[in-house]
Design a protein around this motif. Structure first.
Motif, PDB file in Angstrom:
ATOM      1  N   TRP A  49       0.823  -1.209   0.000  1.00 21.80           N
ATOM      2  CA  TRP A  49       0.000   0.000   0.000  1.00 21.80           C
ATOM      3  C   TRP A  49       0.857   1.260   0.000  1.00 21.80           C
ATOM      4  N   PHE A  50       1.845   1.336   0.891  1.00 21.87           N
ATOM      5  CA  PHE A  50       2.577   2.584   1.088  1.00 21.87           C
ATOM      6  C   PHE A  50       3.795   2.751   0.182  1.00 21.87           C
ATOM      7  N   ALA A  51       4.511   1.690  -0.113  1.00 22.70           N
ATOM      8  CA  ALA A  51       5.743   1.826  -0.898  1.00 22.70           C
ATOM      9  C   ALA A  51       5.515   2.461  -2.269  1.00 22.70           C
ATOM     10  N   PRO A  52       4.474   2.059  -3.025  1.00 26.45           N
ATOM     11  CA  PRO A  52       4.290   2.676  -4.345  1.00 26.45           C
ATOM     12  C   PRO A  52       3.859   4.146  -4.287  1.00 26.45           C
ATOM     13  N   GLN A  53       3.319   4.580  -3.154  1.00 29.63           N
ATOM     14  CA  GLN A  53       2.800   5.942  -3.043  1.00 29.63           C
ATOM     15  C   GLN A  53       3.806   6.932  -2.461  1.00 29.63           C
ATOM     16  N   THR A  54       4.937   6.440  -2.004  1.00 31.72           N
ATOM     17  CA  THR A  54       5.865   7.300  -1.267  1.00 31.72           C
ATOM     18  C   THR A  54       7.298   7.148  -1.757  1.00 31.72           C
ATOM     19  N   THR A  55       8.088   8.153  -1.450  1.00 31.41           N
ATOM     20  CA  THR A  55       9.523   8.082  -1.686  1.00 31.41           C
ATOM     21  C   THR A  55      10.245   7.824  -0.370  1.00 31.41           C
ATOM     22  N   THR A  56       9.796   8.494   0.688  1.00 33.22           N
ATOM     23  CA  THR A  56      10.376   8.295   2.016  1.00 33.22           C
ATOM     24  C   THR A  56       9.264   8.075   3.031  1.00 33.22           C
ATOM     25  N   VAL A  57       9.632   7.613   4.192  1.00 32.48           N
ATOM     26  CA  VAL A  57       8.671   7.413   5.276  1.00 32.48           C
ATOM     27  C   VAL A  57       7.983   8.732   5.615  1.00 32.48           C
ATOM     28  N   GLY A  58       8.689   9.830   5.492  1.00 26.84           N
ATOM     29  CA  GLY A  58       8.128  11.140   5.783  1.00 26.84           C
ATOM     30  C   GLY A  58       6.992  11.540   4.863  1.00 26.84           C
ATOM     31  N   ASP A  59       6.829  10.849   3.754  1.00 25.81           N
ATOM     32  CA  ASP A  59       5.739  11.146   2.821  1.00 25.81           C
ATOM     33  C   ASP A  59       4.399  10.588   3.296  1.00 25.81           C
TER      34      ASP A  59
END
Length: 90
Positions: A49-59
């Motif tokens: 869910w999160f990896a494709p939508q973000t570049t860093t954890v801060g996103d």
């Protein structure tokens, strides 16, 4: 020193895997069965869910997490429109 210069990768998958390794391999916070269960949860639910939508954890935002939780319980996503105002932290 930047995270790139230090070799630290701040993407969701790298941080998740470092956290699991620290918590379950290094600190032995639980047994191997729990470590396997946490890895399955990360691989099956969190990272797709999160990896494709973000570049860093801060996103990762509150709203991304909210949408993810709705997805997990099978609810429809929020309607498009203004975002609700969140209470301020005092």
């Amino acid at each position: 020193m930047s995270s790139a210069a230090s070799g630290f990768r701040a993407d969701v998958e790298s941080v998740a895997r470092m956290w699991v390794a620290a918590a379950y391999d290094d600190l032995r916070r639980a047994g191997p069965d729990r470590a396997r269960q946490v890895r399955r949860i990360l691989d099956g639910y969190v990272l797709p869910w999160f990896a494709p939508q973000t570049t860093t954890v801060g996103d990762i935002s509150y709203f991304m997490v909210h949408d993810w939780l709705l997805h997990l319980v099978g609810s429809r996503p929020r309607r498009a429109g203004p975002r609700p105002i969140l209470p301020s932290r005092c």
